[in-house]
Design a protein around this motif. Structure first.
Motif, PDB file in Angstrom:
ATOM      1  N   GLU A  70       0.876  -1.168   0.000  1.00  0.00           N
ATOM      2  CA  GLU A  70       0.000   0.000   0.000  1.00  0.00           C
ATOM      3  C   GLU A  70       0.915   1.220   0.000  1.00  0.00           C
ATOM      4  N   GLU A 121      -4.388  14.322   0.091  1.00  0.00           N
ATOM      5  CA  GLU A 121      -5.681  13.660   0.246  1.00  0.00           C
ATOM      6  C   GLU A 121      -5.845  12.524  -0.767  1.00  0.00           C
ATOM      7  N   ILE A 122      -4.746  12.124  -1.378  1.00  0.00           N
ATOM      8  CA  ILE A 122      -4.762  11.068  -2.384  1.00  0.00           C
ATOM      9  C   ILE A 122      -5.024   9.724  -1.705  1.00  0.00           C
ATOM     10  N   GLU A 123      -5.952   8.968  -2.264  1.00  0.00           N
ATOM     11  CA  GLU A 123      -6.219   7.614  -1.759  1.00  0.00           C
ATOM     12  C   GLU A 123      -4.971   6.760  -1.947  1.00  0.00           C
ATOM     13  N   PRO A 124      -4.715   5.822  -1.054  1.00  0.00           N
ATOM     14  CA  PRO A 124      -3.548   4.947  -1.223  1.00  0.00           C
ATOM     15  C   PRO A 124      -3.610   4.189  -2.551  1.00  0.00           C
ATOM     16  N   ASP A 182       1.244   5.189   0.456  1.00  0.00           N
ATOM     17  CA  ASP A 182       0.589   6.360   1.044  1.00  0.00           C
ATOM     18  C   ASP A 182       1.379   7.603   0.660  1.00  0.00           C
TER      19      ASP A 182
END
Length: 157
Positions: A19, A26-29, A21
């Motif tokens: 995953e 605010e970017i989704e993983p 990060d």
């Protein structure tokens, strides 16, 4: 561009799936993975992310350069082709990649295209960063398929 360090954290999920990060955003993983048989192929691997980063940076730099002269080149598309090869030690490396950028407008509808094309690669932070170890070839065509040559002359692909 910010001068603050960019921080990205990867957390192993299972085997070669991570995953990713993008801290401070605010970017989704994003999930990455190696293709089979090593991984499950459930996400892009690092080589694909590298190609995506170079192509995205070049396309965005060209779009910015063209807009600086009052152009709206319509829908822009970039394709990156990586050429993995084994080095003398038998390790996989990416010695070269080719990026093809297609603009959604014809050259005749773009103001000062030659000036934008002469400078856009210099502003691409990713491409200029990897060029020390990877030969990156760039080709730009307009909506009619006419390629822009580095000399500034137009030629059909």
């Amino acid at each position: 561009m910010t001068e603050a360090p960019i921080r990205i954290t990867l957390r192993q999920q299972k085997d070669f799936r991570f995953e990713v990060d993008f801290e401070g955003t605010e970017i989704e993983p994003l999930f990455t993975d190696e293709p089979p048989p090593l991984g499950g192929g459930t996400g892009p691997n690092p080589a694909r992310l590298l190609g995506a980063a170079v192509a995205n940076c070049l396309a965005a730099s060209l779009l910015f350069a063209l807009r600086k002269f009052g152009n709206e080149p319509a829908q822009t598309q970039a394709t990156c082709t990586l050429a993995p090869e084994r080095n003398t030690q038998g390790r996989w490396r990416i010695p070269r990649m080719a990026v093809d950028i297609q603009l959604g407008a014809a050259w005749d509808h773009l103001k000062h295209a030659e000036r934008a094309l002469a400078q856009f690669e210099d502003f691409c932070i990713v491409t200029q960063s990897v060029r020390g170890g990877i030969d990156v070839q760039v080709r730009v065509v307009d909506s009619t398929g006419a390629a822009w040559k580095e000399s500034g002359a137009r030629a059909h692909a």
